[in-house]
Design a protein around this motif. Structure first.
Motif, PDB file in Angstrom:
ATOM      1  N   PRO B 136       0.848  -1.191   0.000  1.00 27.00           N
ATOM      2  CA  PRO B 136       0.000   0.000   0.000  1.00 27.00           C
ATOM      3  C   PRO B 136       0.882   1.240   0.000  1.00 27.00           C
ATOM      4  O   PRO B 136       1.996   1.211   0.533  1.00 27.00           O
ATOM      5  CB  PRO B 136      -0.776  -0.097   1.314  1.00 27.00           C
ATOM      6  CG  PRO B 136      -0.041  -1.075   2.166  1.00 27.00           C
ATOM      7  CD  PRO B 136       0.895  -1.849   1.313  1.00 27.00           C
ATOM      8  N   GLY B 140      -2.388   3.985   2.164  1.00 29.83           N
ATOM      9  CA  GLY B 140      -3.306   2.925   1.745  1.00 29.83           C
ATOM     10  C   GLY B 140      -4.302   3.361   0.695  1.00 29.83           C
ATOM     11  O   GLY B 140      -5.196   2.606   0.335  1.00 29.83           O
ATOM     12  N   ARG B 262     -10.393  -9.177  15.163  1.00 29.54           N
ATOM     13  CA  ARG B 262     -11.693  -9.688  14.693  1.00 29.54           C
ATOM     14  C   ARG B 262     -12.766  -8.624  14.856  1.00 29.54           C
ATOM     15  O   ARG B 262     -13.710  -8.556  14.091  1.00 29.54           O
ATOM     16  CB  ARG B 262     -12.069 -10.944  15.492  1.00 29.54           C
ATOM     17  CG  ARG B 262     -11.320 -12.193  15.001  1.00 29.54           C
ATOM     18  CD  ARG B 262     -11.496 -13.356  15.968  1.00 29.54           C
ATOM     19  NE  ARG B 262     -12.888 -13.585  16.304  1.00 29.54           N
ATOM     20  CZ  ARG B 262     -13.345 -13.812  17.539  1.00 29.54           C
ATOM     21  NH1 ARG B 262     -12.498 -13.870  18.552  1.00 29.54           N
ATOM     22  NH2 ARG B 262     -14.619 -14.006  17.755  1.00 29.54           N
ATOM     23  N   LEU B 263     -12.624  -7.814  15.904  1.00 30.71           N
ATOM     24  CA  LEU B 263     -13.618  -6.759  16.146  1.00 30.71           C
ATOM     25  C   LEU B 263     -12.915  -5.458  16.513  1.00 30.71           C
ATOM     26  O   LEU B 263     -12.053  -5.428  17.400  1.00 30.71           O
ATOM     27  CB  LEU B 263     -14.546  -7.169  17.298  1.00 30.71           C
ATOM     28  CG  LEU B 263     -15.527  -6.102  17.812  1.00 30.71           C
ATOM     29  CD1 LEU B 263     -16.503  -5.672  16.724  1.00 30.71           C
ATOM     30  CD2 LEU B 263     -16.297  -6.617  19.036  1.00 30.71           C
ATOM     31  N   ARG B 280      -7.995  -0.500   8.749  1.00 34.01           N
ATOM     32  CA  ARG B 280      -9.032  -0.771   7.749  1.00 34.01           C
ATOM     33  C   ARG B 280      -9.179  -2.254   7.415  1.00 34.01           C
ATOM     34  O   ARG B 280     -10.197  -2.660   6.873  1.00 34.01           O
ATOM     35  CB  ARG B 280      -8.852   0.062   6.484  1.00 34.01           C
ATOM     36  CG  ARG B 280      -7.707  -0.228   5.584  1.00 34.01           C
ATOM     37  CD  ARG B 280      -8.025   0.105   4.122  1.00 34.01           C
ATOM     38  NE  ARG B 280      -8.478   1.473   3.837  1.00 34.01           N
ATOM     39  CZ  ARG B 280      -7.680   2.534   3.699  1.00 34.01           C
ATOM     40  NH1 ARG B 280      -6.383   2.398   3.849  1.00 34.01           N
ATOM     41  NH2 ARG B 280      -8.172   3.712   3.405  1.00 34.01           N
ATOM     42  N   ASP B 281      -8.215  -3.078   7.761  1.00 33.95           N
ATOM     43  CA  ASP B 281      -8.328  -4.503   7.467  1.00 33.95           C
ATOM     44  C   ASP B 281      -8.903  -5.324   8.613  1.00 33.95           C
ATOM     45  O   ASP B 281      -8.884  -6.552   8.573  1.00 33.95           O
ATOM     46  CB  ASP B 281      -6.965  -5.064   7.041  1.00 33.95           C
ATOM     47  CG  ASP B 281      -6.520  -4.490   5.713  1.00 33.95           C
ATOM     48  OD1 ASP B 281      -7.402  -4.275   4.853  1.00 33.95           O
ATOM     49  OD2 ASP B 281      -5.318  -4.234   5.540  1.00 33.95           O
ATOM     50  N   SER B 282      -9.438  -4.638   9.631  1.00 34.64           N
ATOM     51  CA  SER B 282     -10.077  -5.363  10.735  1.00 34.64           C
ATOM     52  C   SER B 282     -11.232  -6.191  10.190  1.00 34.64           C
ATOM     53  O   SER B 282     -11.880  -5.819   9.212  1.00 34.64           O
ATOM     54  CB  SER B 282     -10.616  -4.381  11.775  1.00 34.64           C
ATOM     55  OG  SER B 282      -9.574  -3.550  12.237  1.00 34.64           O
ATOM     56  N   GLU B 283     -11.490  -7.306  10.852  1.00 30.57           N
ATOM     57  CA  GLU B 283     -12.544  -8.223  10.401  1.00 30.57           C
ATOM     58  C   GLU B 283     -13.920  -7.546  10.423  1.00 30.57           C
ATOM     59  O   GLU B 283     -14.556  -7.397   9.399  1.00 30.57           O
ATOM     60  CB  GLU B 283     -12.537  -9.428  11.337  1.00 30.57           C
ATOM     61  CG  GLU B 283     -12.850 -10.741  10.705  1.00 30.57           C
ATOM     62  CD  GLU B 283     -11.842 -11.155   9.660  1.00 30.57           C
ATOM     63  OE1 GLU B 283     -12.299 -11.505   8.584  1.00 30.57           O
ATOM     64  OE2 GLU B 283     -10.611 -11.112   9.915  1.00 30.57           O
ATOM     65  N   VAL B 284     -14.355  -7.121  11.603  1.00 34.11           N
ATOM     66  CA  VAL B 284     -15.637  -6.433  11.749  1.00 34.11           C
ATOM     67  C   VAL B 284     -15.363  -5.063  12.373  1.00 34.11           C
ATOM     68  O   VAL B 284     -14.672  -4.965  13.385  1.00 34.11           O
ATOM     69  CB  VAL B 284     -16.613  -7.221  12.658  1.00 34.11           C
ATOM     70  CG1 VAL B 284     -17.888  -6.413  12.929  1.00 34.11           C
ATOM     71  CG2 VAL B 284     -16.954  -8.570  12.027  1.00 34.11           C
ATOM     72  N   ILE B 285     -15.880  -4.014  11.737  1.00 37.70           N
ATOM     73  CA  ILE B 285     -15.662  -2.664  12.266  1.00 37.70           C
ATOM     74  C   ILE B 285     -16.995  -2.081  12.733  1.00 37.70           C
ATOM     75  O   ILE B 285     -17.988  -2.120  12.010  1.00 37.70           O
ATOM     76  CB  ILE B 285     -15.023  -1.740  11.206  1.00 37.70           C
ATOM     77  CG1 ILE B 285     -13.635  -2.281  10.809  1.00 37.70           C
ATOM     78  CG2 ILE B 285     -14.905  -0.301  11.732  1.00 37.70           C
ATOM     79  CD1 ILE B 285     -12.938  -1.509   9.700  1.00 37.70           C
ATOM     80  N   VAL B 286     -16.985  -1.582  13.956  1.00 35.45           N
ATOM     81  CA  VAL B 286     -18.165  -0.924  14.531  1.00 35.45           C
ATOM     82  C   VAL B 286     -17.772   0.515  14.841  1.00 35.45           C
ATOM     83  O   VAL B 286     -16.684   0.758  15.376  1.00 35.45           O
ATOM     84  CB  VAL B 286     -18.608  -1.631  15.835  1.00 35.45           C
ATOM     85  CG1 VAL B 286     -19.740  -0.865  16.511  1.00 35.45           C
ATOM     86  CG2 VAL B 286     -19.026  -3.072  15.561  1.00 35.45           C
ATOM     87  N   VAL B 299     -16.559   2.935   6.363  1.00 37.24           N
ATOM     88  CA  VAL B 299     -15.776   1.695   6.357  1.00 37.24           C
ATOM     89  C   VAL B 299     -16.265   0.741   7.438  1.00 37.24           C
ATOM     90  O   VAL B 299     -15.590  -0.228   7.775  1.00 37.24           O
ATOM     91  CB  VAL B 299     -14.257   1.953   6.563  1.00 37.24           C
ATOM     92  CG1 VAL B 299     -13.705   2.812   5.443  1.00 37.24           C
ATOM     93  CG2 VAL B 299     -13.997   2.601   7.915  1.00 37.24           C
ATOM     94  N   SER B 300     -17.457   1.021   7.993  1.00 31.73           N
ATOM     95  CA  SER B 300     -17.935   0.224   9.116  1.00 31.73           C
ATOM     96  C   SER B 300     -18.952  -0.818   8.691  1.00 31.73           C
ATOM     97  O   SER B 300     -19.724  -0.610   7.761  1.00 31.73           O
ATOM     98  CB  SER B 300     -18.571   1.127  10.171  1.00 31.73           C
ATOM     99  OG  SER B 300     -17.599   1.995  10.690  1.00 31.73           O
ATOM    100  N   ASP B 301     -18.970  -1.929   9.394  1.00 30.18           N
ATOM    101  CA  ASP B 301     -20.022  -2.925   9.197  1.00 30.18           C
ATOM    102  C   ASP B 301     -21.269  -2.514   9.966  1.00 30.18           C
ATOM    103  O   ASP B 301     -22.380  -2.662   9.492  1.00 30.18           O
ATOM    104  CB  ASP B 301     -19.522  -4.285   9.689  1.00 30.18           C
ATOM    105  CG  ASP B 301     -18.354  -4.777   8.867  1.00 30.18           C
ATOM    106  OD1 ASP B 301     -18.583  -5.148   7.705  1.00 30.18           O
ATOM    107  OD2 ASP B 301     -17.212  -4.752   9.375  1.00 30.18           O
TER     108      ASP B 301
END
Ligand SMILES: Cc1cc2nc3c(=O)[nH]c(=O)nc-3n(C[C@H](O)[C@H](O)[C@H](O)COP(=O)(O)OP(=O)(O)OC[C@H]3O[C@@H](n4cnc5c(N)ncnc54)[C@H](O)[C@@H]3O)c2cc1C
Ligand SMILES: Nc1ncnc2c1ncn2[C@@H]1O[C@H](COP(=O)(O)O)[C@@H](O)[C@H]1O
Lengths: 265, 325
Positions: B136, B140, B262-263, B280-286, B299-301
């Motif tokens: 990157p 990135g 993961r979170l 930004r490559d985290s599994e699940v973003i809150v 960029v959030s789930d």
């Protein structure tokens, strides 16, 4: 008496304003205004503090386009005594190997020095390689990720460095090079008077010709750069669910989905 | 003789997991190129851990065991690795993009007068059989494919972007204990460890991060409590670190840690490019943010639009009522 400290500083584009031409793979730096690499401000501050304590001189050196002069003016306003700009078409397109080689040759040309202080990395190159590479070209020791300078004398420096599994107290004989992190200090802002003084100061401009007696010109710039950017593209932002909760039951809903995702197991 | 060499990073006799990930990638590249995979291990009393590198994919491990190699010295380590590379003529040398790897690899590259690519997220072999380094660039915003026209190709590779291989106790390989010239005086003396890291966010599976949405340093306790209930660690955006509210070990982003939990829960963080560069490559973003237009939501789930001073206490209460903590 005192130390001669050299600070390599880079003139970088404001990365939020850089545009990319995806087709040609070119980075259009002209679209963005430039500034001194933010991490190099910490290196300058560290150098000036050493001068304030032990006396001596600080030299800033930059390889870049003619506009890089403005980064050196900034360095002068922050207490640097001498500024050298390495600018020449033959330096253009350099990767870290050619950049560090060119800077090392210029440093050799300057004659004697005690300490070189680099920033942790540049915001555009983002490698952190140029510092240790300069040290290897010059055959001097280096310490990277320095977050604290404990002591400096005429022949050695004592620093705290991040070696990955913790922070270590490391001593290095001079001449040597350190690469400092942003945590090392809070750079002072130059005063208006400093800025005026810097505006009038002389910046020495060196082309490749000035280095011929200490360098192999074929190792400069694009020709001397082994790495080539083959292709660039915009990464597709990974598809995110983008589910929004608001209102009184937002927290309940969030907890529900976290359970579903298996994150509260 | 050609080959791929993976530098095995060890601290206190423990191999850094990034080295196993590199062996996985190194194996792939070596097989594509039809060459062997070597690993090089430097340290003191490390002979007994060399077999681990075989279990993770190396065909051959070169071990340099000497009291002078117990702690990292970039000049001493460089001297040994460069000499080995001159003898073995590898196609590719991989280092972890750790503080150690990023300090060592540049010296090795210059000693061998070759190219070095920093912070790669992938190494591939293309149709022409060329080694391509993927990294990157510009926080990135873009991804660059880089080729090196000199040999060996050298790269540092990020931690946790590649899957570690399975540890295969059946794998056999050769462990070669090398007697090498170890430089005595390099000008560098590591005196002692002054401090451990407060936290190793790069290893964390759950991170609750806070930003300038927090009003007072004391309020970090609330974030700590939430992290504790979730079994995670506390992260922070840069302004809180610069203000001295929390130590730099907690910073996430371009000038801090790059994480891949993961979170990831971002509380009162706007989502600047420099912050995103680290998570930004985290599994699940809150994201929890009062401003519906905050870039972090893009960029959030999952997002909660609201005042974190209401949302987080509620969340803490809810988790407690579920019998956590
Ligand atoms: C060279 C360089 C390197 C950098 N490196 C990093 C880095 O490594 N990491 C990093 O994080 N930054 C880094 N930065 C700084 C970065 O540009 C941003 O300034 C920073 O990330 C912003 O932090 P923040 O999101 O916490 O603050 P802000 O951008 O101020 O955002 C605060 C957010 O909190 C929300 N908020 C306010 N009150 C509440 C409330 N009561 N409830 C809920 N939400 C609320 C606001 O809506 C806002 O979105 C770097 C900058 C430079 C120039
Ligand atoms: N073109 C340049 N001119 C002067 N110094 C540079 C240049 N490029 C890099 N540096 C120095 O090397 C450090 C690391 O840069 P980089 O390897 O590009 O991340 C910077 O913080 C500067 O101190």
């Amino acid at each position: 008496m005192g130390l001669h400290v050299i600070v390599p500083v880079k003139y970088v584009p404001d990365i939020e304003k850089v545009r990319f031409d995806v087709k040609s793979g070119r980075i259009d730096r002209s679209s963005a205004p430039g500034e001194i690499n933010p991490f190099d401000l910490n290196a300058l501050e560290a150098a000036v503090r050493i001068k304030e304590k032990l006396g001596g001189t600080v030299t800033a050196i930059s390889m870049g386009p003619p506009q890089a002069e403005s980064a050196l003016r900034d360095a002068l306003a922050r207490g640097v005594d001498r500024a050298i700009l390495l600018t020449d078409k033959r330096f253009a397109g350099a990767d870290t190997l050619a950049t560090s080689y060119t800077l090392a040759c210029a440093i050799r040309k300057l004659g004697s020095f005690d300490l070189i202080i680099c920033g942790e990395k540049t915001v555009d190159g983002d490698t952190g390689q140029v510092g240790p590479e300069i040290a290897e070209h010059l055959g001097i020791p280096h310490i990277a990720y320095v977050s604290e300078i404990r002591e400096v004398s005429n022949d050695r420096i004592l620093v705290v460095s991040d070696l990955g599994d913790g922070y270590y107290l490391v001593e290095m004989k001079l001449p040597g090079l350190i690469a400092v992190t942003k945590d090392i200090n809070v750079p002072r802002l130059p005063t208006l008077r400093d800025k005026l003084r810097a505006r009038k100061a002389i910046i020495e401009v060196w082309s490749a010709d000035e280095l011929v007696d200490v360098a192999d010109v074929s190792r400069f710039g694009y020709v001397g750069s082994p790495t080539i950017v083959h292709r660039v593209f915009f990464p597709s932002e990974r598809g995110r669910k983008a589910i929004i909760f608001r209102g009184v039951d937002a927290v309940d809903k969030l907890v529900e989905v976290l359970i579903e995702e298996g994150l509260l197991g | 003789m050609a080959g791929v060499i993976v530098f095995a990073e060890q601290h206190g006799g423990e191999i850094h997991p990034v080295s196993f990930e590199l062996l996985s990638k190194g194996r792939e590249v070596a097989d594509r190129l039809g060459v062997e995979l070597y690993s090089v291990l430097l340290g003191y009393n490390v002979k007994n851990i060399a077999s681990e590198l075989i279990y993770y994919g190396a065909d051959r491990v070169y071990v340099f065991d000497n009291p002078l190699l117990e702690v990292f010295d970039p000049v001493r380590y460089k001297h040994i690795i460069a000499s080995l590379a001159i003898r073995k003529k590898p196609e590719l040398i991989l280092f972890g993009a750790t503080p150690l790897g990023r300090s060592l690899a540049p010296r090795v590259a210059v000693a061998l007068n070759t190219g070095l690519t920093a912070d790669c997220i992938d190494i591939r072999v293309d149709e022409e059989g060329d080694i391509v380094q993927v990294r990157p660039a510009f926080t990135g915003n873009i991804i660059a494919y880089i080729k090196t026209r000199t040999r060996p190709v050298i790269a540092t590779v990020r931690y946790r972007v590649m899957k570690p291989p399975r540890r295969d106790l059946e794998r056999r390989g050769e462990i070669i204990v090398e007697e090498a010239e170890v430089l005595e005086d390099t000008g560098i003396k590591v005196l002692k460890k002054v401090r451990d890291k407060e936290v190793r966010l790069a290893d964390s599976e759950i991170i609750v991060a806070c930003g300038r949405g927090l009003r007072r340093p004391e309020d970090i306790r609330m974030i700590e409590e939430l992290a504790r209930l979730l079994g995670g660690e506390v992260g922070a955006s840069r302004p809180l670190v610069d203000e001295g509210w929390i130590s730099r070990d907690h910073q996430i982003g371009f000038s801090g840690n790059v994480v891949k939990p993961r979170l990831y829960i971002a509380c009162g963080i706007s989502g600047s490019p420099q912050h995103l560069a680290g998570m930004r490559d985290s599994e699940v973003i809150v994201a929890i943010n009062i401003d519906p237009s905050a870039p972090i939501f893009r960029v959030s789930d999952y997002g909660v639009i609201g005042d974190l001073y209401e949302v987080i206490p509620k969340l803490i209460e809810k988790l407690r009522s579920m019998g956590r903590g």
